[in-house]
Design a protein around this motif. Structure first.
Motif, mmCIF file in Angstrom:
data_model
loop_
_atom_site.group_PDB
_atom_site.id
_atom_site.type_symbol
_atom_site.label_atom_id
_atom_site.label_comp_id
_atom_site.label_asym_id
_atom_site.label_seq_id
_atom_site.Cartn_x
_atom_site.Cartn_y
_atom_site.Cartn_z
ATOM 1 N N SER A 1 0.828 -1.204 0.000
ATOM 2 C CA SER A 1 0.000 0.000 0.000
ATOM 3 C C SER A 1 0.864 1.256 0.000
ATOM 4 N N THR B 1 -3.391 -11.265 -2.142
ATOM 5 C CA THR B 1 -3.407 -9.950 -1.514
ATOM 6 C C THR B 1 -3.650 -10.168 -0.033
ATOM 7 N N LEU B 2 -2.641 -9.864 0.782
ATOM 8 C CA LEU B 2 -2.693 -10.161 2.205
ATOM 9 C C LEU B 2 -2.867 -8.872 2.998
ATOM 10 N N ARG B 3 -3.741 -8.925 3.984
ATOM 11 C CA ARG B 3 -3.928 -7.792 4.895
ATOM 12 C C ARG B 3 -2.823 -7.855 5.955
ATOM 13 N N ALA C 1 -1.828 -15.493 8.204
ATOM 14 C CA ALA C 1 -2.849 -15.438 7.156
ATOM 15 C C ALA C 1 -2.695 -16.659 6.269
ATOM 16 N N ARG D 1 0.730 -7.465 -1.808
ATOM 17 C CA ARG D 1 0.387 -8.272 -2.977
ATOM 18 C C ARG D 1 1.622 -9.040 -3.424
ATOM 19 N N ALA E 1 -1.425 0.067 8.830
ATOM 20 C CA ALA E 1 -1.885 -1.219 8.318
ATOM 21 C C ALA E 1 -1.967 -1.064 6.803
ATOM 22 N N GLY E 2 -1.857 -2.128 6.114
ATOM 23 C CA GLY E 2 -1.901 -2.047 4.661
ATOM 24 C C GLY E 2 -2.065 -3.416 4.065
ATOM 25 N N ARG E 3 -1.790 -3.489 2.778
ATOM 26 C CA ARG E 3 -1.929 -4.761 2.073
ATOM 27 C C ARG E 3 -0.650 -5.083 1.320
#
Length: 565
Positions: free
Chosen positions: A484, A549-551, A541, A518, A514-516
């Motif tokens: 992100s 795409t992981l949080r 996760a 990929r 926090a972000g994502r």
């Protein structure tokens, strides 16, 4: 003649009976010969572990020898079940020469030594058994990646290095009891018995620092402590020298300092730390004498330098993993470096990789790019600056080890530990390695050179990095990843596993982000998110084969991710 062999911890020493020793000391100038095959009183064959150091002591008279370092030569042939090679011996002290080897295969080994002396030749021989151990062997270039290392048995080796001063500033006869360690503000020194003060001749304070002994320091930094696995021993660079003179008429080395070197490399090895050894300090003797053009006056000078290099290889090669020709020397002709590196390569049975400083990445004889880097960059840019420098150096397609790294000004400030952490993690992922100059005898001393305070907090960060780096296998290569806005990421993949390092590029104090992430994974499995600060797990996760795409969990400064089946 009778040769008695007895095992010792990690070494083996040849002992002779008093009668044989007397004969070997050449009474009246006679020549003596010693042959283990004639022995009727030999003890059991010594045993040594694979890749451990086997040492042979060769008694020989030094009486009447003008220069025992060079007037007497020793060659020892070692024969394993599969190969044969020659190792040079070296003068150790009165009436004593030694030879060392790190055997690379199990089975019965034979050795035969020839001592050449103007008074006559002496021969000895013996044998020892090599047994299998868990030692990984020496470090070499990873055949699947131009920027990474593996050990002889194929394990990945990800260097995490340091160095420190080895000067006998107090003049008490050893450099190993005044090594800077976990210092505090200098104003507190007089009241703390762990702090010593060194004064100039006029009584003024030269420096004050908290110090410890070599073993305590190495234990804190080594495998059982922080997890550093590489030490740069830069001879004559804030360290003791090994030679009194390098001279075409005959080199003379330093007996006491040579033994200091023995103690240093043995202590490092005992704590799981490998050695990156620099042979020359801030000079290249005879480099400006037309030595390498062929037949010029300096050619005999270069031959003397090469003899010194061969002495270093003979004495320390079984303990060392990397060679460096010199430290921060400029204007050295390429032919000089090439000839010196070639002399090392021809003498070294282990073929340790060779570097030099200042770095010469385009020279074929130089196998490692080894720049020095000191900076006080903005902490928010530390990872990006580190990665960018390594990416630029990758054009030479050689491994990259920053031979020195630290701050340009004060060795410590309230955020220097975090900057150090960011640099170290970014280097691991970018495909380079750092050797940090540790000046931790006192905090914020404003030293006259770049340095870094590596205290308890810094060592705790390195312990987490070391544990994480131990997961990364051979052939690790960069793989695409995106994160992100406001974050940066670096990713590696090898043998079905993926590792990612994520950095908050906006703010490292107080707020969390926090972000994502990929990323494409070759396997399905689990992503584990860890804090590079303390190694704690921040979350997990599920990962599917292919694009994901992981949080990301909330974090403040940086985040480490492992994806495995």
């Amino acid at each position: 003649m009778t040769t008695l062999l007895t095992p010792r911890a990690k070494t083996a020493v040849v002992l002779l009976t008093a009668g044989v020793l007397a004969a070997l000391l050449f009474p009246g100038g006679a020549t003596a010969h010693s042959t283990a095959a004639n022995s009727r009183q030999s003890l059991a064959v010594p045993t040594v572990g694979r890749y451990a150091v086997y040492e042979i002591t060769l008694p020989h008279s030094s009486a009447g020898v003008t220069n025992p370092w060079e007037d007497v030569t020793v060659a020892v042939t070692f024969r394993s079940p599969s190969l044969s090679f020659v190792v040079g011996g070296f003068y150790y002290g009165p009436d004593t020469w030694k030879a060392r080897v790190a055997p690379d295969s199990v089975g019965r080994w034979q050795w035969s030594a020839t001592i050449n002396d103007p008074r006559g030749n002496q021969r000895m021989q013996g044998s020892f058994d090599v047994v299998d151990t868990r030692r990984a062997g020496f470090v070499k270039a990873d055949p699947t990646s131009p920027y990474r290392f593996v050990t002889s048995d194929g394990r990945a080796f990800n260097p995490i290095g340091y160095e420190h001063s080895l000067s006998d500033d107090t003049g008490n006869g050893t450099p190993f009891d005044e090594i800077g360690f976990d210092g505090q503000d200098p104003s507190r020194c007089p009241s703390d018995p762990r702090c010593i003060t060194v004064r100039n001749h006029d009584g003024s304070v030269r420096w004050s620092a908290w110090v410890t002994d070599l073993n305590t320091k190495t234990a804190a930094f080594g495998a059982g402590g922080a997890g550093f696995n590489l030490y740069r021993w830069s001879v004559d660079n804030a360290s003791f020298n090994l030679f009194k003179r390098i001279d075409p008429a005959g080199n003379v080395y330093l007996e006491r300092e040579g033994r200091w070197g023995d103690e240093l490399v043995r202590t490092l090895r005992a704590h799981g730390i490998r050695v990156f050894m620099t042979l020359l300090g801030f000079s290249a003797p005879f480099a400006d004498s037309g030595h390498a053009a062929g037949g010029h006056t300096g050619s005999t000078g270069l031959e003397a330098v090469k003899r010194y290099a061969r002495y270093v290889v003979d004495r320390y090669g079984a303990y060392v993993d990397f060679w460096e020709l010199m430290n921060e020397v400029s204007h050295v002709p390429d032919a000089y470096d090439t000839e010196l590196a070639t002399a090392i390569r021809q003498r070294d049975p282990y073929r340790h990789l060779i570097s030099t400083s200042w770095e010469k990445p385009t020279l074929p004889a130089i196998e490692i790019v080894a720049p020095h880097w000191y900076d006080n960059e903005n902490e928010l840019d530390s990872d990006a600056i580190t990665a960018a420098m390594i990416e630029r150096l990758k054009q030479y397609r050689k491994p990259i080890i920053f031979g020195e790294q630290g701050n340009t000004r004060d060795n410590w400030d309230s955020r220097s530990a975090v900057r150090y952490r960011l640099r170290s993690w970014a280097a691991l992922f970018a495909g380079g390695s750092l050797i940090s100059w540790d000046f931790s005898g006192v905090k914020d001393p404003q030293p006259p050179f770049g340095a870094l305070y590596i205290g308890p907090q810094e060592r705790a960060y390195i312990r987490v990095l070391s544990n994480f780096a131990g997961q990364i296998g051979p052939g690790a290569a960069s793989t695409p990843s995106t994160v992100s806005t406001g974050l940066r990421s670096y990713a590696l993949s090898a043998t079905g596993r993926t590792w990612v390092y994520v950095v908050n590029a906006r703010d490292h104090i107080g707020s969390t982000v926090a972000g994502r992430l990929r990323i494409s994974s070759p396997v399905g499995g689990t992503a584990t998110f860890r804090s590079p600060s303390d190694g704690s797990i921040l979350g997990t996760a599920v990962v599917q084969p292919g694009p994901n795409t992981l949080r990301l969990p909330a974090f403040t400064t940086d985040l480490a991710v492992t994806i495995s089946s």
